[in-house]
Design a protein around this motif. Structure first.
Motif, short mmCIF file in Angstrom:
data_model
loop_
_atom_site.label_atom_id
_atom_site.label_comp_id
_atom_site.label_asym_id
_atom_site.label_seq_id
_atom_site.Cartn_x
_atom_site.Cartn_y
_atom_site.Cartn_z
N ILE A 1 -36.64 -15.33 17.82
CA ILE A 1 -36.70 -16.37 18.83
C ILE A 1 -37.39 -17.60 18.24
N ALA A 2 -36.81 -18.77 18.48
CA ALA A 2 -37.38 -20.03 18.00
C ALA A 2 -37.23 -21.08 19.09
N LEU A 3 -38.13 -22.06 19.09
CA LEU A 3 -38.06 -23.20 19.99
C LEU A 3 -37.74 -24.44 19.18
N ARG A 4 -36.91 -25.30 19.75
CA ARG A 4 -36.58 -26.57 19.11
C ARG A 4 -36.53 -27.64 20.18
N PRO A 5 -37.11 -28.82 19.94
CA PRO A 5 -37.04 -29.88 20.95
C PRO A 5 -35.58 -30.10 21.40
N MET A 6 -35.41 -30.35 22.68
CA MET A 6 -34.07 -30.58 23.22
C MET A 6 -33.47 -31.83 22.59
N LEU A 7 -32.20 -31.75 22.25
CA LEU A 7 -31.46 -32.86 21.67
C LEU A 7 -30.25 -33.17 22.56
N LEU A 8 -29.75 -34.37 22.48
CA LEU A 8 -28.59 -34.76 23.29
C LEU A 8 -27.41 -33.82 23.08
N GLU A 9 -27.23 -33.37 21.84
CA GLU A 9 -26.09 -32.49 21.55
C GLU A 9 -26.25 -31.09 22.13
N ASP A 10 -27.41 -30.78 22.72
CA ASP A 10 -27.63 -29.47 23.36
C ASP A 10 -27.09 -29.43 24.79
N ALA A 11 -26.69 -30.57 25.33
CA ALA A 11 -26.32 -30.65 26.75
C ALA A 11 -25.24 -29.65 27.14
N ALA A 12 -24.18 -29.53 26.38
CA ALA A 12 -23.10 -28.60 26.73
C ALA A 12 -23.60 -27.16 26.73
N SER A 13 -24.47 -26.81 25.80
CA SER A 13 -25.03 -25.46 25.75
C SER A 13 -25.92 -25.18 26.96
N VAL A 14 -26.68 -26.18 27.38
CA VAL A 14 -27.53 -26.03 28.56
C VAL A 14 -26.67 -25.74 29.78
N VAL A 15 -25.61 -26.50 29.95
CA VAL A 15 -24.72 -26.31 31.10
C VAL A 15 -24.05 -24.94 31.03
N ALA A 16 -23.60 -24.53 29.86
CA ALA A 16 -22.92 -23.24 29.70
C ALA A 16 -23.85 -22.06 30.00
N ALA A 17 -25.15 -22.25 29.81
CA ALA A 17 -26.12 -21.17 30.03
C ALA A 17 -26.59 -21.08 31.48
N GLU A 18 -26.16 -22.01 32.29
CA GLU A 18 -26.60 -22.05 33.69
C GLU A 18 -25.77 -21.10 34.56
N ASP A 19 -26.44 -20.44 35.49
CA ASP A 19 -25.77 -19.60 36.47
C ASP A 19 -26.46 -19.78 37.83
N ASP A 20 -26.07 -18.98 38.81
CA ASP A 20 -26.64 -19.12 40.14
C ASP A 20 -28.15 -18.93 40.16
N GLU A 21 -28.65 -18.02 39.33
CA GLU A 21 -30.10 -17.79 39.27
C GLU A 21 -30.83 -19.01 38.71
N THR A 22 -30.25 -19.64 37.71
CA THR A 22 -30.85 -20.85 37.15
C THR A 22 -30.92 -21.94 38.21
N VAL A 23 -29.83 -22.11 38.93
CA VAL A 23 -29.78 -23.13 39.98
C VAL A 23 -30.81 -22.82 41.05
N ARG A 24 -30.90 -21.57 41.46
CA ARG A 24 -31.81 -21.20 42.54
C ARG A 24 -33.27 -21.41 42.16
N TRP A 25 -33.66 -20.94 40.99
CA TRP A 25 -35.08 -20.93 40.64
C TRP A 25 -35.55 -22.13 39.82
N LEU A 26 -34.63 -22.87 39.23
CA LEU A 26 -35.09 -23.94 38.34
C LEU A 26 -34.51 -25.30 38.66
N SER A 27 -33.21 -25.42 38.58
CA SER A 27 -32.62 -26.77 38.63
C SER A 27 -32.35 -27.28 40.03
N GLY A 28 -32.06 -26.38 40.97
CA GLY A 28 -31.78 -26.80 42.34
C GLY A 28 -30.37 -27.30 42.57
#
Length: 178
Positions: A3-30
């Protein structure tokens, strides 16, 4: 799993969206994210970093694959004490249950210690979200109290009740700018 952490970059946007599900929406993003909106959000975070904003966001990478996000924000005060640094995270559905979130939280705590940000790391777990409480416990946090939010409401319109977990950060804070 590495496991590694890397500062968020603009090119990560599609990956962020692809990793989102109903649980993410409920507990984090709204709400459902879009690549365009996520790029704008990441862009604001990058600009804020240049201007000295304290909030920082990172991608969580497992064996080189994007699997989630984690951030810290020492400016969050809802249900927290002065010197507490709020941590929020989300892990993609396919990576849940493999210890990713507790490891990412541990890495973020190390980063906070290295940067001298805050006195304690804090996780505010909605009482209806036992998975978040388990992450906090597995990452070495201790439950401090329950607190009703002064800012957040649930889908029922009632104020959210948080289980507040904290973990002392080693060292002396030097800066909240990180």
């Amino acid at each position: 799993m590495n496991i590694a952490l890397r500062p968020m970059l603009l090119e990560d946007a599609a990956s962020v969206v692809a990793a989102e599900d109903d649980e993410t929406v409920r507990w984090l993003s709204g709400g459902r994210s879009t690549a365009e909106g996520t790029r704008a959000y990441i862009g604001r975070l990058l600009e804020d970093a240049v201007t000295g904003s304290a909030k920082r966001a990172f991608g969580i990478w497992a064996d080189g694959e994007y699997v989630g996000t984690i951030d810290y924000d020492p400016d969050v005060t809802d249900a927290l004490a002065p010197g507490d640094v709020n941590i929020s995270y989300s892990v993609a559905p396919w990576a849940r249950g493999h210890g990713v979130a507790p490891q990412a939280v541990g890495l973020l705590c190390e980063l906070l210690e290295d940067r001298g940000v805050g006195m304690r790391a804090a996780i505010r777990a909605d009482t209806r979200n036992p998975a978040s409480a388990r992450v906090a416990q597995k990452a070495g946090f201790k439950e401090l109290r329950q607190a009703r939010s002064t800012e957040e409401t649930g889908e029922d319109g009632m104020r959210v009740v948080f289980r507040v977990f904290v973990r002392p950060l080693v060292g002396h804070p030097r800066s909240c700018a990180g």
